[in-house]
Design a protein around this motif. Structure first.
Motif, PDB file in Angstrom:
ATOM      1  N   THR A 226       0.869  -1.182   0.000  1.00 55.46           N
ATOM      2  CA  THR A 226       0.000   0.000   0.000  1.00 55.46           C
ATOM      3  C   THR A 226       0.902   1.226   0.000  1.00 55.46           C
ATOM      4  OG1 THR A 226       0.040   0.329   2.385  1.00 55.46           O
ATOM      5  CG2 THR A 226      -1.575  -1.256   1.539  1.00 55.46           C
ATOM      6  N   GLY A 227       0.298   2.401   0.076  1.00 53.41           N
ATOM      7  CA  GLY A 227       1.086   3.621   0.247  1.00 53.41           C
ATOM      8  C   GLY A 227       1.696   3.699   1.637  1.00 53.41           C
ATOM      9  N   GLY A 228       1.193   2.911   2.580  1.00 49.30           N
ATOM     10  CA  GLY A 228       1.672   2.950   3.964  1.00 49.30           C
ATOM     11  C   GLY A 228       0.480   2.926   4.908  1.00 49.30           C
ATOM     12  N   MET A 229       0.467   1.960   5.816  1.00 53.36           N
ATOM     13  CA  MET A 229      -0.678   1.746   6.722  1.00 53.36           C
ATOM     14  C   MET A 229      -0.428   2.287   8.117  1.00 53.36           C
ATOM     15  SD  MET A 229      -3.063   0.397   4.950  1.00 53.36           S
ATOM     16  CE  MET A 229      -4.217  -0.151   6.208  1.00 53.36           C
ATOM     17  N   GLY A 230       0.767   2.842   8.345  1.00 52.25           N
ATOM     18  CA  GLY A 230       1.071   3.371   9.666  1.00 52.25           C
ATOM     19  C   GLY A 230       2.566   3.588   9.759  1.00 52.25           C
ATOM     20  N   ALA A 231       2.979   4.349  10.741  1.00 47.16           N
ATOM     21  CA  ALA A 231       4.405   4.644  10.881  1.00 47.16           C
ATOM     22  C   ALA A 231       4.682   5.087  12.311  1.00 47.16           C
ATOM     23  CB  ALA A 231       4.824   5.750   9.904  1.00 47.16           C
ATOM     24  N   TYR A 232       5.970   5.034  12.647  1.00 46.79           N
ATOM     25  CA  TYR A 232       6.380   5.629  13.914  1.00 46.79           C
ATOM     26  C   TYR A 232       7.746   6.281  13.711  1.00 46.79           C
ATOM     27  CZ  TYR A 232       9.934   2.136  14.775  1.00 46.79           C
ATOM     28  OH  TYR A 232      11.058   1.376  14.657  1.00 46.79           O
ATOM     29  N   ALA A 388       1.382  11.052  20.206  1.00 44.81           N
ATOM     30  CA  ALA A 388       2.743  11.058  20.745  1.00 44.81           C
ATOM     31  C   ALA A 388       2.744  10.291  22.057  1.00 44.81           C
ATOM     32  CB  ALA A 388       3.207  12.487  20.968  1.00 44.81           C
ATOM     33  N   GLY A 389       3.932   9.904  22.503  1.00 42.20           N
ATOM     34  CA  GLY A 389       4.041   9.191  23.776  1.00 42.20           C
ATOM     35  C   GLY A 389       5.499   8.981  24.095  1.00 42.20           C
ATOM     36  N   PRO A 390       5.804   8.706  25.374  1.00 46.56           N
ATOM     37  CA  PRO A 390       7.203   8.496  25.755  1.00 46.56           C
ATOM     38  C   PRO A 390       7.811   7.285  25.048  1.00 46.56           C
ATOM     39  CG  PRO A 390       5.733   8.233  27.669  1.00 46.56           C
ATOM     40  CD  PRO A 390       4.887   8.696  26.524  1.00 46.56           C
ATOM     41  N   THR A 391       6.995   6.272  24.772  1.00 51.53           N
ATOM     42  CA  THR A 391       7.481   5.093  24.031  1.00 51.53           C
ATOM     43  C   THR A 391       6.538   4.863  22.858  1.00 51.53           C
ATOM     44  OG1 THR A 391       6.096   3.579  25.289  1.00 51.53           O
ATOM     45  CG2 THR A 391       8.299   3.988  26.167  1.00 51.53           C
ATOM     46  N   VAL A 392       6.994   4.062  21.894  1.00 49.47           N
ATOM     47  CA  VAL A 392       6.125   3.736  20.764  1.00 49.47           C
ATOM     48  C   VAL A 392       4.906   2.959  21.265  1.00 49.47           C
ATOM     49  CG1 VAL A 392       5.972   2.485  18.580  1.00 49.47           C
ATOM     50  CG2 VAL A 392       8.005   3.847  19.106  1.00 49.47           C
ATOM     51  N   ALA A 393       5.118   2.071  22.233  1.00 48.04           N
ATOM     52  CA  ALA A 393       3.987   1.300  22.771  1.00 48.04           C
ATOM     53  C   ALA A 393       2.902   2.240  23.293  1.00 48.04           C
ATOM     54  CB  ALA A 393       4.463   0.365  23.875  1.00 48.04           C
ATOM     55  N   GLU A 394       3.321   3.309  24.001  1.00 48.44           N
ATOM     56  CA  GLU A 394       2.329   4.234  24.555  1.00 48.44           C
ATOM     57  C   GLU A 394       1.692   5.110  23.476  1.00 48.44           C
ATOM     58  OE1 GLU A 394       3.860   5.525  28.829  1.00 48.44           O
ATOM     59  OE2 GLU A 394       5.482   4.808  27.535  1.00 48.44           O
ATOM     60  N   THR A 398      -2.386   5.085  22.539  1.00 45.74           N
ATOM     61  CA  THR A 398      -3.251   6.269  22.462  1.00 45.74           C
ATOM     62  C   THR A 398      -3.939   6.338  21.097  1.00 45.74           C
ATOM     63  OG1 THR A 398      -1.785   7.445  23.975  1.00 45.74           O
ATOM     64  CG2 THR A 398      -3.300   8.801  22.686  1.00 45.74           C
ATOM     65  N   ALA A 399      -3.169   6.068  20.045  1.00 48.43           N
ATOM     66  CA  ALA A 399      -3.752   6.123  18.694  1.00 48.43           C
ATOM     67  C   ALA A 399      -4.876   5.089  18.558  1.00 48.43           C
ATOM     68  CB  ALA A 399      -2.676   5.901  17.639  1.00 48.43           C
ATOM     69  N   TYR A 400      -4.642   3.864  19.044  1.00 46.87           N
ATOM     70  CA  TYR A 400      -5.693   2.840  18.915  1.00 46.87           C
ATOM     71  C   TYR A 400      -6.911   3.158  19.790  1.00 46.87           C
ATOM     72  CZ  TYR A 400      -2.978  -0.197  15.887  1.00 46.87           C
ATOM     73  OH  TYR A 400      -2.287  -0.709  14.818  1.00 46.87           O
ATOM     74  N   ALA A 401      -6.678   3.780  20.953  1.00 46.34           N
ATOM     75  CA  ALA A 401      -7.823   4.170  21.787  1.00 46.34           C
ATOM     76  C   ALA A 401      -8.682   5.178  21.020  1.00 46.34           C
ATOM     77  CB  ALA A 401      -7.334   4.763  23.110  1.00 46.34           C
ATOM     78  N   ALA A 402      -8.025   6.067  20.273  1.00 45.37           N
ATOM     79  CA  ALA A 402      -8.765   7.054  19.478  1.00 45.37           C
ATOM     80  C   ALA A 402      -9.486   6.382  18.311  1.00 45.37           C
ATOM     81  CB  ALA A 402      -7.808   8.131  18.973  1.00 45.37           C
ATOM     82  N   VAL A 403      -8.809   5.435  17.665  1.00 44.13           N
ATOM     83  CA  VAL A 403      -9.432   4.723  16.533  1.00 44.13           C
ATOM     84  C   VAL A 403     -10.751   4.082  16.984  1.00 44.13           C
ATOM     85  CG1 VAL A 403      -9.201   2.678  15.036  1.00 44.13           C
ATOM     86  CG2 VAL A 403      -7.284   4.290  15.266  1.00 44.13           C
ATOM     87  N   GLU A 404     -10.749   3.516  18.210  1.00 46.47           N
ATOM     88  CA  GLU A 404     -11.951   2.848  18.733  1.00 46.47           C
ATOM     89  C   GLU A 404     -13.140   3.792  18.823  1.00 46.47           C
ATOM     90  OE1 GLU A 404     -12.321  -0.295  19.044  1.00 46.47           O
ATOM     91  OE2 GLU A 404     -10.213  -0.507  18.432  1.00 46.47           O
ATOM     92  N   LYS A 405     -12.855   5.086  19.015  1.00 46.55           N
ATOM     93  CA  LYS A 405     -13.946   6.064  19.199  1.00 46.55           C
ATOM     94  C   LYS A 405     -14.528   6.535  17.874  1.00 46.55           C
ATOM     95  CE  LYS A 405     -12.998   6.583  23.682  1.00 46.55           C
ATOM     96  NZ  LYS A 405     -13.847   5.929  24.673  1.00 46.55           N
ATOM     97  N   ILE A 406     -13.809   6.290  16.794  1.00 43.72           N
ATOM     98  CA  ILE A 406     -14.258   6.812  15.493  1.00 43.72           C
ATOM     99  C   ILE A 406     -15.363   5.923  14.952  1.00 43.72           C
ATOM    100  CG2 ILE A 406     -13.572   7.218  13.094  1.00 43.72           C
ATOM    101  CD1 ILE A 406     -10.759   7.879  14.152  1.00 43.72           C
ATOM    102  N   TRP A 419       5.236  -2.667  15.555  1.00 39.38           N
ATOM    103  CA  TRP A 419       5.522  -3.926  16.266  1.00 39.38           C
ATOM    104  C   TRP A 419       7.007  -4.196  16.455  1.00 39.38           C
ATOM    105  CZ3 TRP A 419       8.174  -7.913  13.863  1.00 39.38           C
ATOM    106  CH2 TRP A 419       8.222  -7.885  12.461  1.00 39.38           C
ATOM    107  N   ARG A 420       7.815  -3.843  15.463  1.00 40.58           N
ATOM    108  CA  ARG A 420       9.256  -4.133  15.626  1.00 40.58           C
ATOM    109  C   ARG A 420       9.831  -3.353  16.811  1.00 40.58           C
ATOM    110  NH1 ARG A 420       8.914  -3.738  10.225  1.00 40.58           N
ATOM    111  NH2 ARG A 420       9.435  -5.586   9.028  1.00 40.58           N
ATOM    112  N   GLU A 421       9.455  -2.076  16.865  1.00 36.59           N
ATOM    113  CA  GLU A 421      10.016  -1.222  17.918  1.00 36.59           C
ATOM    114  C   GLU A 421       9.418  -1.576  19.278  1.00 36.59           C
ATOM    115  OE1 GLU A 421      12.535   0.514  17.755  1.00 36.59           O
ATOM    116  OE2 GLU A 421      12.443   1.675  19.615  1.00 36.59           O
ATOM    117  N   ILE A 422       8.139  -1.922  19.299  1.00 40.96           N
ATOM    118  CA  ILE A 422       7.507  -2.284  20.573  1.00 40.96           C
ATOM    119  C   ILE A 422       8.188  -3.545  21.131  1.00 40.96           C
ATOM    120  CG2 ILE A 422       5.339  -3.083  21.628  1.00 40.96           C
ATOM    121  CD1 ILE A 422       3.896  -1.155  19.640  1.00 40.96           C
ATOM    122  N   ALA A 423       8.536  -4.488  20.266  1.00 38.43           N
ATOM    123  CA  ALA A 423       9.250  -5.690  20.716  1.00 38.43           C
ATOM    124  C   ALA A 423      10.610  -5.311  21.290  1.00 38.43           C
ATOM    125  CB  ALA A 423       9.404  -6.673  19.558  1.00 38.43           C
TER     126      ALA A 423
END
Ligand code: AMP
Ligand code: GLY
Length: 429
Positions: A226-232, A388-394, A398-406, A419-423
C-alpha cells in the motif's frame, strides 16, 4: 530574514498535507494558508482552492502570484515532475520542492541507479531492460529472491519481490504487456527498512529524522503493498552512527552529483534505506515527504516548519538545525474497505472530536463532505490517527484508543503498527 508574515500556498490533499498544513498555519511566518485542492481537515486551518490544477505550472504560478504567496509548499511528487517548481522559481516565488530535473531521483529508477553508480552510492545491483526476452533470460539466471520493478512515476505499485523464478517471469510478462515498458531487475537486499528524511537547499543538507513505515496492508506485514498503513518515529534502529554513515556514503554523494550535473536538489530527499549487514544501502529515493511518515515527523517537530522550508527554498539552510520533542509519535492509518484494491467510497464518518479527546490527532486524507455536509470516506487511505508518547507502545496505544472512538463502518486499520520497535522496547525492559 524578514519577520513580516506572508501567505503560504500548499499543494496536495492527503494526510501528509494535513500534517504540513497544521504546522504551516501555526507558524508566525504564515499570514494565511491556502491549500489546493486540500481536504475537509485542511479546510479547518486553510482556505481551499479546489479548482486549481496543481499539475499545471502556469496556472499554479499565476494563482500564487495573485494570492501574494511568499512560499509555495509542494506536497506530492506529481506537480514536481510536471515542472511546477521550475515555473514558480522562474517567476521569483520561493518554492519548497525540487525542479523537474532533480525530481527524476523519484520519477526515474534508471536515472537514480546510474547516478548511484557514478557517485558510488551503495544500492542493489541491477539491470535495466526494455524488452521481455532478455529480461526473462537475465531473471531466470538471477539468484533468488529477485526484485522486478517498473521504471517511471507511479511505478510504486509495480515492485515484485519474487521468491521463485516463476513469480519473476509472471511479473515481467505483466509489466511488458504495457507498450514501451521499462523494467529494472535487481538484487534483493535484506535487513530492516527505514525512511530517512533530509532537507536540502541545493547546497547544504539538514538531516531530519528516520521513521518506519508499514507498507503491507495486513497485520504481520502480509498482503499487498500500500502507500503505507502506519508509521512511527524516531526509528531507533537508525542509530546516530548509521545516520552519519548514510549522510557520508549516500546522501552527500547524491547531492554533490546532482549539483555537479547542474541540477541541484532543493526540497526534502526521502531515502528508503535497507539496513543490511554491511551497512545502509539505498532502496529508492522519493523527492517529497513520506505519507504517513510526515504525520509522525510533524507531530515531533519543534522548529518552525515554515522557517525551515523557506530556508530550503532560498538556499539558506546552512547553519540551521531542527529540534524535536522528546519521545515518539505513531500514526495508524484508517483505510476504506477494499484498499489497496477498489476502496468503498461514501461511508459516513463521525465522532472525530470524541476520538481526539483521547489526546490523539485525527488527520484527514481521503475524506470529503457529501451533499448534506456530512463527512464521508472518498479514497483509499481515509484518516491518519496520530499520537505522541514516551514510548512507541504508549503512542500506539493512544492512537488505537482514538481509533476505537471513530465511527466509520467502512474503515479498517492494521492492529500492529510499530511492532518491531515495541518488541525492542519490551526487550529493553
Ligand atoms: P517501492 O514501491 O519502490 O517503495 O518498493 C516497495 C518495497 O519493495 C520496498 O519498500 C521494499 O520493501 C521492497 N524492495 C524494493 N526494492 C528492493 C530490493 N532491491 N531489495 C529488497 N526489497 C526491495
Ligand atoms: N510511505 C511511503 C511513501 O510515502 O512513499
Amino acid at each position: 530574514m524578514s519577520s513580516t508574515a506572508f501567505p503560504i500556498l500548499l499543494l496536495g490533499s492527503g494526510g501528509r498535507e494535513h500534517a504540513l498544513a497544521l504546522k504551516l498555519a501555526a507558524s508566525p511566518l504564515c499570514s494565511r494558508l491556502i491549500a489546493a485542492p486540500g481536504n475537509p481537515g485542511i479546510a479547518q486551518v486553510a482556505s481551499l482552492a479546489p479548482g486549481l490544477d496543481i499539475l499545471d505550472p502556469a496556472a499554479v504560478t499565476a494563482f500564487a502570484r495573485a494570492e501574494g504567496a511568499g512560499l509555495v509548499v509542494v506536497g506530492p511528487e506529481a506537480p514536481l515532475a510536471a515542472g511546477v517548481s521550475d515555473a514558480l522559481r522562474a517567476a521569483g516565488i520561493p518554492v519548497f520542492g525540487p525542479s523537474a530535473a532533480a525530481a527524476r531521483l523519484e520519477a526515474s529508477k534508471a536515472f537514480t541507479k546510474q547516478l548511484c553508480d557514478e557517485a558510488h552510492v551503495p544500492t542493489a545491483r541491477y539491470r535495466r531492460f526494455d524488452a521481455l526476452e532478455p529480461a526473462l533470460a537475465y531473471s531466470a539466471a538471477h539468484a533468488l529472491p529477485v526484485v522486478v520493478k517498473a521504471d517511471g512515476l507511479a511505478a510504486g505499485k509495480g515492485v515484485t519481490v519474487a521468491l521463485t523464478h516463476g513469480e519473476a517471469e509472471e511479473a515481467l510478462r505483466d509489466l511488458f504487456a504495457s507498450p514501451g515498458a521499462e523494467v529494472v531487475i535487481e538484487e534483493c537486499m535484506t535487513g530492516e527498512e527505514v525512511s530517512f528524511f533530509v532537507l536540502a537547499d541545493g547546497n547544504a543538507a539538514l538531516p531530519l529524522l528516520a521513521a518506519q513505515d508499514h507498507k503491507r496492508v495486513g497485520d504481520g506485514d502480509t498482503g499487498p503493498n500500500t502507500g503505507g498503513m502506519g508509521a512511527y518515529a524516531p526509528a531507533r534502529v537508525f542509530t546516530p552512527e548509521l545516520q552519519a554513515r548514510t549522510m557520508a556514503e549516500i546522501i552527500q554523494p547524491t547531492l554533490n552529483a546532482m549539483a555537479a550535473r547542474g541540477t541541484p536538489f532543493a526540497g526534502v530527499l526521502f531515502a528508503g534505506l535497507m539496513l543490511t549487514e554491511t551497512g545502509p544501502r539505498l532502496i529508492e529515493y522519493n523527492v517529497r515527504f513520506g505519507d504517513p511518515e510526515c504525520q509522525v515527523l510533524m507531530a515531533l517537530l519543534e522548529t518552525d516548519l515554515a522557517a525551515l522550508l523557506l530556508a530550503a527554498a532560498r538556499g539558506e539552510l546552512a547553519g540551521r538545525a531542527a529540534t524535536w520533542k522528546p519521545g515518539t509519535a505513531a500514526v495508524v492509518v484508517v483505510a476504506a474497505r477494499g484498499y489497496p484494491g477498489t476502496p468503498a467510497k461514501g461511508g459516513l464518518i463521525a465522532d472525530l472530536e470524541v476520538a481526539e479527546a483521547t489526546g490523539a490527532m485525527v488527520l484527514h486524507a481521503g475524506t470529503a463532505l457529501d451533499a448534506h455536509g456530512r463527512l464521508v470516506g472518498s479514497g483509499g487511505r481515509v484518516l491518519g490517527v496520530t499520537a505522541a508518547g514516551p514510548t512507541v507502545a504508549e503512542a500506539v496505544a493512544t492512537a488505537y484508543a482514538a481509533v476505537e472512538k471513530i465511527s466509520f463502518a467502512d474503515g479498517f486499520c492494521r492492529r500492529d503498527i510499530g511492532w518491531r520497535e515495541i518488541a525492542r522496547e519490551r526487550a529493553d525492559g
